[in-house]
Design an enzyme around this catalytic site. Sequence first.
Site, PDB file in Angstrom:
ATOM      1  N   ARG A 160       0.814  -1.234   0.000  1.00 13.09           N
ATOM      2  CA  ARG A 160       0.000   0.000   0.000  1.00 13.09           C
ATOM      3  C   ARG A 160       0.845   1.281   0.000  1.00 13.09           C
ATOM      4  O   ARG A 160       0.470   2.292   0.607  1.00 13.09           O
ATOM      5  CB  ARG A 160      -0.962   0.033   1.198  1.00 13.09           C
ATOM      6  CG  ARG A 160      -1.890  -1.143   1.286  1.00 13.09           C
ATOM      7  CD  ARG A 160      -2.943  -1.186   0.212  1.00 13.09           C
ATOM      8  NE  ARG A 160      -3.775  -2.359   0.377  1.00 13.09           N
ATOM      9  CZ  ARG A 160      -3.567  -3.535  -0.256  1.00 13.09           C
ATOM     10  NH1 ARG A 160      -2.578  -3.682  -1.137  1.00 13.09           N
ATOM     11  NH2 ARG A 160      -4.368  -4.541  -0.035  1.00 13.09           N
ATOM     12  N   SER A 210     -11.055  -1.195   4.005  1.00 11.28           N
ATOM     13  CA  SER A 210     -10.299  -1.492   5.234  1.00 11.28           C
ATOM     14  C   SER A 210      -9.630  -0.207   5.704  1.00 11.28           C
ATOM     15  O   SER A 210      -8.889   0.408   4.945  1.00 11.28           O
ATOM     16  CB  SER A 210      -9.222  -2.532   4.961  1.00 11.28           C
ATOM     17  OG  SER A 210      -9.823  -3.740   4.632  1.00 11.28           O
ATOM     18  N   GLU A 280      -4.656   3.001   6.587  1.00 11.57           N
ATOM     19  CA  GLU A 280      -4.505   2.850   5.134  1.00 11.57           C
ATOM     20  C   GLU A 280      -5.214   4.021   4.437  1.00 11.57           C
ATOM     21  O   GLU A 280      -4.738   4.547   3.440  1.00 11.57           O
ATOM     22  CB  GLU A 280      -5.122   1.516   4.686  1.00 11.57           C
ATOM     23  CG  GLU A 280      -5.054   1.321   3.186  1.00 11.57           C
ATOM     24  CD  GLU A 280      -5.524  -0.064   2.736  1.00 11.57           C
ATOM     25  OE1 GLU A 280      -5.278  -1.050   3.450  1.00 11.57           O
ATOM     26  OE2 GLU A 280      -6.151  -0.130   1.675  1.00 11.57           O
TER      27      GLU A 280
HETATM   28  C1  FAD Z   1     -15.866  -0.963  -0.208  1.00 10.69           C
HETATM   29  C2  FAD Z   1     -14.394  -0.757  -0.450  1.00 10.69           C
HETATM   30  C3  FAD Z   1     -13.563  -1.863  -0.634  1.00 10.69           C
HETATM   31  C4  FAD Z   1     -12.192  -1.676  -0.851  1.00 10.69           C
HETATM   32  N1  FAD Z   1     -11.416  -2.764  -1.061  1.00 10.69           N
HETATM   33  C5  FAD Z   1     -10.091  -2.610  -1.270  1.00 10.69           C
HETATM   34  C6  FAD Z   1      -9.256  -3.749  -1.503  1.00 10.69           C
HETATM   35  O1  FAD Z   1      -9.683  -4.878  -1.535  1.00 10.69           O
HETATM   36  N2  FAD Z   1      -7.925  -3.513  -1.713  1.00 10.69           N
HETATM   37  C7  FAD Z   1      -7.384  -2.255  -1.724  1.00 10.69           C
HETATM   38  O2  FAD Z   1      -6.159  -2.108  -1.933  1.00 10.69           O
HETATM   39  N3  FAD Z   1      -8.163  -1.163  -1.503  1.00 10.69           N
HETATM   40  C8  FAD Z   1      -9.486  -1.312  -1.290  1.00 10.69           C
HETATM   41  N4  FAD Z   1     -10.277  -0.203  -1.089  1.00 10.69           N
HETATM   42  C9  FAD Z   1      -9.667   1.134  -1.031  1.00 10.69           C
HETATM   43  C10 FAD Z   1      -9.587   1.861  -2.376  1.00 10.69           C
HETATM   44  O3  FAD Z   1     -10.597   1.444  -3.273  1.00 10.69           O
HETATM   45  C11 FAD Z   1      -8.207   1.669  -3.023  1.00 10.69           C
HETATM   46  O4  FAD Z   1      -7.184   2.199  -2.208  1.00 10.69           O
HETATM   47  C12 FAD Z   1      -8.102   2.340  -4.403  1.00 10.69           C
HETATM   48  O5  FAD Z   1      -6.840   2.028  -4.952  1.00 10.69           O
HETATM   49  C13 FAD Z   1      -8.248   3.854  -4.327  1.00 10.69           C
HETATM   50  O6  FAD Z   1      -8.434   4.328  -5.652  1.00 10.69           O
HETATM   51  P1  FAD Z   1      -9.146   5.740  -5.887  1.00 10.69           P
HETATM   52  O7  FAD Z   1      -9.121   6.024  -7.321  1.00 10.69           O
HETATM   53  O8  FAD Z   1     -10.472   5.755  -5.220  1.00 10.69           O
HETATM   54  O9  FAD Z   1      -8.118   6.667  -5.102  1.00 10.69           O
HETATM   55  P2  FAD Z   1      -8.472   7.961  -4.227  1.00 10.69           P
HETATM   56  O10 FAD Z   1      -9.198   7.538  -2.995  1.00 10.69           O
HETATM   57  O11 FAD Z   1      -9.099   8.966  -5.083  1.00 10.69           O
HETATM   58  O12 FAD Z   1      -7.007   8.416  -3.812  1.00 10.69           O
HETATM   59  C14 FAD Z   1      -6.238   7.613  -2.937  1.00 10.69           C
HETATM   60  C15 FAD Z   1      -4.802   8.145  -2.939  1.00 10.69           C
HETATM   61  O13 FAD Z   1      -4.257   7.983  -4.249  1.00 10.69           O
HETATM   62  C16 FAD Z   1      -3.895   9.252  -4.779  1.00 10.69           C
HETATM   63  N5  FAD Z   1      -4.237   9.260  -6.198  1.00 10.69           N
HETATM   64  C17 FAD Z   1      -5.438   8.990  -6.790  1.00 10.69           C
HETATM   65  N6  FAD Z   1      -5.309   9.095  -8.133  1.00 10.69           N
HETATM   66  C18 FAD Z   1      -4.036   9.443  -8.377  1.00 10.69           C
HETATM   67  C19 FAD Z   1      -3.298   9.713  -9.556  1.00 10.69           C
HETATM   68  N7  FAD Z   1      -3.836   9.652 -10.782  1.00 10.69           N
HETATM   69  N8  FAD Z   1      -1.987  10.056  -9.435  1.00 10.69           N
HETATM   70  C20 FAD Z   1      -1.401  10.136  -8.215  1.00 10.69           C
HETATM   71  N9  FAD Z   1      -2.042   9.900  -7.062  1.00 10.69           N
HETATM   72  C21 FAD Z   1      -3.345   9.553  -7.155  1.00 10.69           C
HETATM   73  C22 FAD Z   1      -4.685  10.294  -4.007  1.00 10.69           C
HETATM   74  O14 FAD Z   1      -4.022  11.547  -3.996  1.00 10.69           O
HETATM   75  C23 FAD Z   1      -4.727   9.645  -2.622  1.00 10.69           C
HETATM   76  O15 FAD Z   1      -3.533   9.872  -1.919  1.00 10.69           O
HETATM   77  C24 FAD Z   1     -11.657  -0.361  -0.874  1.00 10.69           C
HETATM   78  C25 FAD Z   1     -12.493   0.745  -0.691  1.00 10.69           C
HETATM   79  C26 FAD Z   1     -13.847   0.554  -0.483  1.00 10.69           C
HETATM   80  C27 FAD Z   1     -14.739   1.755  -0.306  1.00 10.69           C
END
Ligand code: FAD
Length: 287
Positions: A160, A210, A280
């Site tokens: 992560r 999580s 996380e």
């Molecule tokens: C119901 C649920 C289940 C989940 N299950 C999992 C799982 O199984 N495994 C897991 O790893 N995660 C899980 N997550 C967490 C989340 O979906 C992941 O961390 C995912 O990778 C976040 O992507 P996002 O586009 O929503 O990022 P955001 O929440 O928009 O951003 C997260 C971070 O990434 C950065 N970021 C986003 N886009 C970019 C970009 N283009 N360039 C640089 N930085 C960027 C942001 O600045 C921030 O620091 C879950 C979340 C939920 C709500």
Amino acid sequence: MRILENESMAIYSSFRIGGNAKRVCFPETREELVSLIRELRMNGEKYAVFGNCSNVLFPDEGYDGTLILTTDLVDVLVYGNVIVADCGATMNKLSIVASRNSLKGMECLYGIPGTVGGGIAMNAGAYGGTISDYIIGVSVLTDEGEIKELSKEDMEFEYRNTVVLKKGYIVLGGRFMLEEGNEEEIRQLMDKNMNSRKTKQPLSYPSAGSFFKRPEGYFAGALIEGAGLKGYRIGGAQVSELHAGFIINVGDATAKDVKRLSEYVVRHVKKEFGVTLEREVRFFGID
Ligand SMILES: Cc1cc2nc3c(=O)[nH]c(=O)nc-3n(C[C@H](O)[C@H](O)[C@H](O)COP(=O)(O)OP(=O)(O)OC[C@H]3O[C@@H](n4cnc5c(N)ncnc54)[C@H](O)[C@@H]3O)c2cc1C
């Protein structure tokens, strides 16, 4: 490019929490994203880049800057065994496109509600795999405004964590080299993973997944449950009854409720088991 003024961040956050941002922008191409960031940097304006906002807690007070959301940047192109995905494409789309082309390796990402950019930044993963497993290159905009192609090694993928988070790079897109497989079998594995999520995760409540990282040798959820905190509630934030690793919004939770509850959980797990839980979920503009 869509530009919204004085827009609620809660609408976009999977936690459904957050005040208003001064501006929210949705670039539609990599060029638009890069020029927007370069312009904001040149003018010394505050900005932050997010994808699907599924791993972030936004502040109740709002954000006096430009929130850039990549979710209109959605191309996923297939060249033989190689897939090139824009940062704003969802990981679900990436895994579906892979499966339809009989390419395996992305099944573990199916059901993670984030974008490819967010997934790469966080090195998202589940069911024994991570997004980094099949990556062959990542296109980034560096903190100095340069566009660079990073190799898998350059990305410094850890649990992560990546160079993207450490150095504040922006992911423009990723390239994946996948293995040939059987479409039916790939689809079955994706469905199995999704069904497992539906039974084990509190998907009917807003959350950010999580809340804590998995501590070495333990499971965060088991520790939290063991500390007797399942169902514990502060304001509108609650430790999920279904999966104690999730903090859920059970009704009008504020960022303050979530923060206080997470700190309470950390304190009690430390006291009970001597293990320090690490977040996380990314806190944005929250001390
Ligand atoms: C119901 C649920 C289940 C989940 N299950 C999992 C799982 O199984 N495994 C897991 O790893 N995660 C899980 N997550 C967490 C989340 O979906 C992941 O961390 C995912 O990778 C976040 O992507 P996002 O586009 O929503 O990022 P955001 O929440 O928009 O951003 C997260 C971070 O990434 C950065 N970021 C986003 N886009 C970019 C970009 N283009 N360039 C640089 N930085 C960027 C942001 O600045 C921030 O620091 C879950 C979340 C939920 C709500």
